[in-house]
Write a protein that holds these residues in place. Structure first.
Motif, short mmCIF file in Angstrom:
data_model
loop_
_atom_site.label_atom_id
_atom_site.label_comp_id
_atom_site.label_asym_id
_atom_site.label_seq_id
_atom_site.Cartn_x
_atom_site.Cartn_y
_atom_site.Cartn_z
N LEU A 175 0.83 -1.20 0.00
CA LEU A 175 0.00 0.00 0.00
C LEU A 175 0.87 1.25 0.00
CD1 LEU A 175 -2.71 1.47 0.27
CD2 LEU A 175 -2.62 1.05 2.73
N THR A 176 1.90 1.24 0.81
CA THR A 176 2.79 2.40 0.89
C THR A 176 3.44 2.68 -0.46
OG1 THR A 176 3.23 1.80 3.18
CG2 THR A 176 4.70 3.41 2.19
N ARG A 177 3.88 1.63 -1.11
CA ARG A 177 4.51 1.81 -2.43
C ARG A 177 3.52 2.43 -3.41
NH1 ARG A 177 6.55 -3.88 -4.18
NH2 ARG A 177 6.90 -2.90 -6.19
N VAL A 178 2.28 1.94 -3.36
CA VAL A 178 1.27 2.47 -4.26
C VAL A 178 1.02 3.95 -3.97
CG1 VAL A 178 -1.20 2.38 -4.84
CG2 VAL A 178 0.12 0.27 -4.69
N LEU A 179 0.97 4.31 -2.71
CA LEU A 179 0.71 5.70 -2.34
C LEU A 179 1.85 6.61 -2.79
CD1 LEU A 179 -0.77 5.08 1.21
CD2 LEU A 179 -2.02 5.81 -0.83
N HIS A 180 3.06 6.15 -2.64
CA HIS A 180 4.20 6.95 -3.10
C HIS A 180 4.13 7.15 -4.60
CE1 HIS A 180 6.68 7.85 0.39
NE2 HIS A 180 6.32 6.69 0.88
N SER A 181 3.75 6.10 -5.29
CA SER A 181 3.62 6.20 -6.73
C SER A 181 2.54 7.20 -7.11
CB SER A 181 3.29 4.80 -7.29
OG SER A 181 3.12 4.86 -8.66
N MET A 182 1.46 7.21 -6.35
CA MET A 182 0.39 8.17 -6.61
C MET A 182 0.86 9.59 -6.38
SD MET A 182 -2.90 6.16 -5.05
CE MET A 182 -4.18 7.21 -5.69
N ARG A 183 1.63 9.77 -5.34
CA ARG A 183 2.13 11.12 -5.06
C ARG A 183 3.00 11.61 -6.19
NH1 ARG A 183 6.61 11.49 -1.24
NH2 ARG A 183 7.69 11.27 -3.23
N GLN A 184 3.87 10.73 -6.66
CA GLN A 184 4.75 11.11 -7.77
C GLN A 184 3.96 11.47 -9.01
OE1 GLN A 184 7.46 7.67 -7.78
NE2 GLN A 184 8.98 9.12 -8.53
N ALA A 185 2.97 10.63 -9.31
CA ALA A 185 2.16 10.89 -10.50
C ALA A 185 1.40 12.21 -10.33
CB ALA A 185 1.19 9.74 -10.73
N ALA A 186 0.86 12.43 -9.14
CA ALA A 186 0.11 13.66 -8.88
C ALA A 186 1.01 14.88 -9.01
CB ALA A 186 -0.52 13.60 -7.50
#
Lengths: 365, 361, 82
Positions: free
Chosen positions: B131-142
């Motif tokens: 989940l943490t990895r996914v969230l970091h990826s979302m932050r980067q994309a955002a």
């Protein structure tokens, strides 16, 4: 990709098409018996490059389309059972049986899995020793070596939870059936290049002679197909009835003898019902008695279900080249790829599906 | 999980499950302390921004201020759910997909994406690290897309559901120009452009699933296209329609627009950009690349005279270097997409029926 | 019945008692069974169908076919110029 791109050269294709135009002096009806060739012809619009005197008729070359309704129904019955993992080539999933298909079995909770190779089905069997793994072994001669090897490997590995539902069909008897049928208009054949990669083309010599019909072993790329057509028209114009090989880079007269031996070891000839056509004697392969334990038909006592075809479906006539898909009253209306009435609309190689996808529109010139 | 982020145990504590967990538990979705800890310790650090920090039920965003500053401004509003399996694949993951998916939906209407929501449905047993990895990826994309994630929600379902996680995103964007961009606006004579190579995403995910046993260097093309769209709009291109061909591929999207606009289309096979490796996989398995999903390319239909300029603008943009003019819009045949093959013949490009399956024929 | 794709054999090994290999299809690698082409060597091209090599591809024959087609074309072009 090597051995692919070179045989798609548009300039060479145009030239070959011109050459065909030059040598054609009267109408000819040619049939190709290979779903892969049908697909390639329609997808690339090769029929549009030919002179109007040449009529290309698409024969029963789609093993998915010609698998007997009873066999599909047996497959559905087996796949619905508890504890069964039913594995199949992708094309079979959408083929309608008497009312359902493997897709809907999967949706209802059946464990139906697509495999690319029969060896993948073996892997699934090894990974799931508590389940019965059944592989839907359909195909022409092209696929037989692979399906047979899976059975022999199952034996070598001592697998007790693996079996195959076999529905193999052979080209030469089908060709003869077409040539023998009253009202046959086919004058020349493009023989299936990959079937011949396995079997060679020695079987076609007697057919060419007996029916005075030229047969040219043909590949699949646009240049291959045009080459095959060019050679068969040349023979027709000469009045010659020979067998020629236009797919020399993979096909030899004898074929792959090792593969043929393995097929003989595992399979024996049997009568086979072709969906839409009927029974053609000796046109199929079945598992030999000594391998009966791998035969899903024997392993699963599935009762003979009374199969029911949609009455309006004329797939049989289309498979024999008597009608073109657009001539079917249900084509494009009741019968479409989304709700197919017959197998020829389901398989991407089926003539009806190919027509629907690529050619159902009259193009402005 | 990084131990430095955890609170200290101080004083008597109720013997509930420890706040520190390596896997998602059903309790994480039940609204109590466990869930609040999950939000503050796992969701907040990567996504942190002033809106989320308020921790209210909804974020209050100053969009009306932005709107009133410019005459005839419109809002675009979109939602999408993401259920991809596996969660990680070459070139991307479900998080990047979720952000870019909604960013692109807004951008395809000519909107500048501004604010996103993200709702999560998590499977019991999911590794928190995932989940943490996914969230970091979302932050980067955002960050790349210059959007803020201002509201979120989490639910947890029993093991066996949700394939690890499902994400829903909704987004608001602002339209500050006067162009009318819609799938029903393609006009005969218009030119069809494609911003990049097709088939990458679908094949990359297929490979990651490991069911068909092939390996390659193909990467998913997930990308935020809003910058590319902005460049086109600022370049004065008269865009009539735009859409990103996701599920169902290029063929489906072209057919959709042809039907909405009641026009025909003719595309040229030789002009459609595709990576050789993607073409090879399709050859081998019997797929038609026209039907494979994409997540980082777009179709742009523009007034004929603007086509050369549009192409130039695209090619100068980060995600448009492979852009090409692939065809034109016709008056007839209505609602039909045709393709001219390399051989000069013409064939129909239809919508696919159902799941794309590998074939043996 | 006939989706056969040419690929280059880039690795040969044995598994479960049969000859297997890794095939390179224009940059994409997939495993295939080589039991039916015992004479296959690294670098050979084979026709692969459902994960099995059915036959090796003869580069020579392929060349000859293409050359023949090329000759037809040149002959045609010359004819056009006459």
């Amino acid at each position: 990709m090597k051995f692919v791109q070179e045989f798609r050269d548009a300039r060479l294709a145009q030239n070959l098409a011109n050459k065909i135009r030059e040598i054609t002096t009267r109408p000819w009806v040619i049939m190709e018996i290979c779903g892969g060739q049908t697909h390639s012809i329609l997808r690339n619009g090769i029929d549009q490059l030919l002179p109007s005197e040449i009529e290309l008729v698409h024969g029963p070359g789609c093993p998915v389309c010609v698998t007997a309704l009873e066999t599909i129904d047996k497959a559905l019955a087996i796949a619905s059972q508890e504890g069964v993992i039913f594995t199949s080539y992708g094309d079979m999933l959408r083929v309608p049986g008497s009312g359902r298909d493997l897709f809907s079995i999967r949706a209802a909770g059946g464990d139906v899995r697509v495999v690319y190779s029969p060896l993948d089905a073996l892997t699934i069997a090894r990974q799931n020793p508590d389940k019965e793994v059944v592989f839907f072994a359909i195909g022409f001669e092209t696929t037989a070596p692979a399906n047979c090897m899976a059975l022999l490997q199952a034996e070598a590995m001592g697998l007790t939870n693996f079996s195959m539902l076999v529905s193999h069909v052979r080209v030469p008897p089908a060709m003869k059936a077409i040539l023998q049928s009253p009202g046959n208009r086919v004058k020349g054949f493009l023989a299936a290049g990959h079937v011949c990669t396995v079997m060679g083309y020695w079987e076609y010599v007697s057919i060419a002679e007996a029916y005075h019909t030229p047969i040219v072993v043909t590949g699949f790329e646009p240049l291959d197909i045009l080459q095959g057509i060019y050679q068969v028209i040349t023979l027709l114009e000469q009045g010659a009835a020979e067998v020629q090989n236009a797919y020399r880079r993979v096909v030899t007269y004898e074929g792959n003898q090792l593969a043929q031996q393995v097929i003989q070891r595992v399979f024996q000839e049997c009568d086979r019902k072709w969906r839409g056509i009927g029974l053609i004697p000796s046109s199929g392969w079945c598992i030999r008695e000594e391998y009966a334990r791998f035969d899903a038909e024997k392993r699963f006592a599935v009762d003979a279900i009374q199969p029911q075809e949609a009455s309006v479906c004329i797939a049989g006539q289309i498979l024999q080249g008597r009608y073109k898909p657009p001539q079917c009253p249900a084509f494009g209306t009741e019968c479409t790829p989304e709700h197919p009435l017959g197998a020829t609309m389901v398989s991407s190689e089926g003539a009806c599906a190919a027509y629907y996808r690529f050619s159902r529109f009259n193009l402005p010139k | 999980m990084n131990a430095e982020n955890l609170p200290e145990f101080e004083g008597p504590m109720c013997p509930l499950p420890l706040p520190h967990s390596e896997q998602i538990l059903l309790g994480h979705g039940s609204g109590g302390k466990l869930m609040h800890d999950l939000i503050s310790q796992v969701f907040m650090p990567p996504l942190h921004n002033p809106f989320l920090a308020q921790c209210d039920d909804a974020s209050v965003i100053p969009i009306l201020d932005e709107l009133s500053a410019t005459p005839s401004v419109r809002l675009a509003f979109s939602t999408d759910s993401h259920v991809v399996t596996p969660l990680f694949f070459p070139g991307g993951d479900i998080g990047k997909l979720a952000v870019c998916g909604t960013v692109n939906d807004l951008a395809m209407m000519g909107a500048t994406p501004r604010y996103l929501t993200a709702g999560f449905i998590l499977e019991e047993g999911l590794e928190v690290e995932v989940l943490t990895r996914v969230l970091h990826s979302m932050r980067q994309a955002a960050e790349e897309a210059r959007v803020l994630i201002v509201a979120g929600d989490t639910k947890v379902v029993e093991k066996g559901k949700a394939d690890g996680m499902y994400i829903n995103t909704a987004g608001i964007g602002v339209i500050e120009h006067n162009l009318y961009i819609s799938g029903n606006n393609a006009q005969p004579g218009d030119v069809i452009l494609l911003s990049g190579t097709i088939g990458n995403h679908g094949i990359a995910v297929l490979e990651a699933r490991q069911e068909l046993g092939f390996s390659s260097h193909i990467q998913s093309d997930i990308a935020p296209l809003n910058t590319l769209v902005e460049a086109l709009i600022h370049g004065g291109i008269r865009i009539h329609a735009m859409r990103d061909p996701t599920r169902g591929g290029l063929a489906t999207t072209l057919n959709e627009i042809a039907a909405q606009s009641k026009v025909g289309m003719l595309i040229h096979e030789e002009q459609i950009p595709i990576q050789p490796e993607v073409a090879s996989v399709c050859e081998m398995l019997g797929f038609d690349p026209l039907y494979i999903a994409n997540e980082g390319v777009m179709i742009t239909i523009v007034a004929k005279d603007d086509a050369p300029a549009a192409l130039e603008v695209m090619r100068a943009s980060k995600y448009g270097t492979q852009a090409a003019i692939i065809g034109e819009v016709l008056e007839t045949p209505v609602e039909r997409v045709l393709m001219k093959t390399a051989y000069g013949s013409t064939r129909v490009v239809d919508t696919p029926s159902g799941e794309i399956l590998p074939r043996i024929c | 019945m006939c989706l056969g794709t040419p690929g280059k054999i880039v690795e040969i090994y044995e598994r479960d008692g049969i000859k297997m290999g890794k095939i390179d299809f224009g940059g994409v690698i997939r495993e295939a069974c080589l039991a039916y082409v015992p004479e296959a060597r690294l670098g050979d091209y084979a026709l692969i169908h459902v994960g099995f090599a059915l036959n090796l591809i003869s580069e020579e024959e392929a060349q000859e076919t293409l050359e023949l087609l090329q000759q037809i074309m040149e002959f045609e072009d010359q004819g056009d110029q006459l």
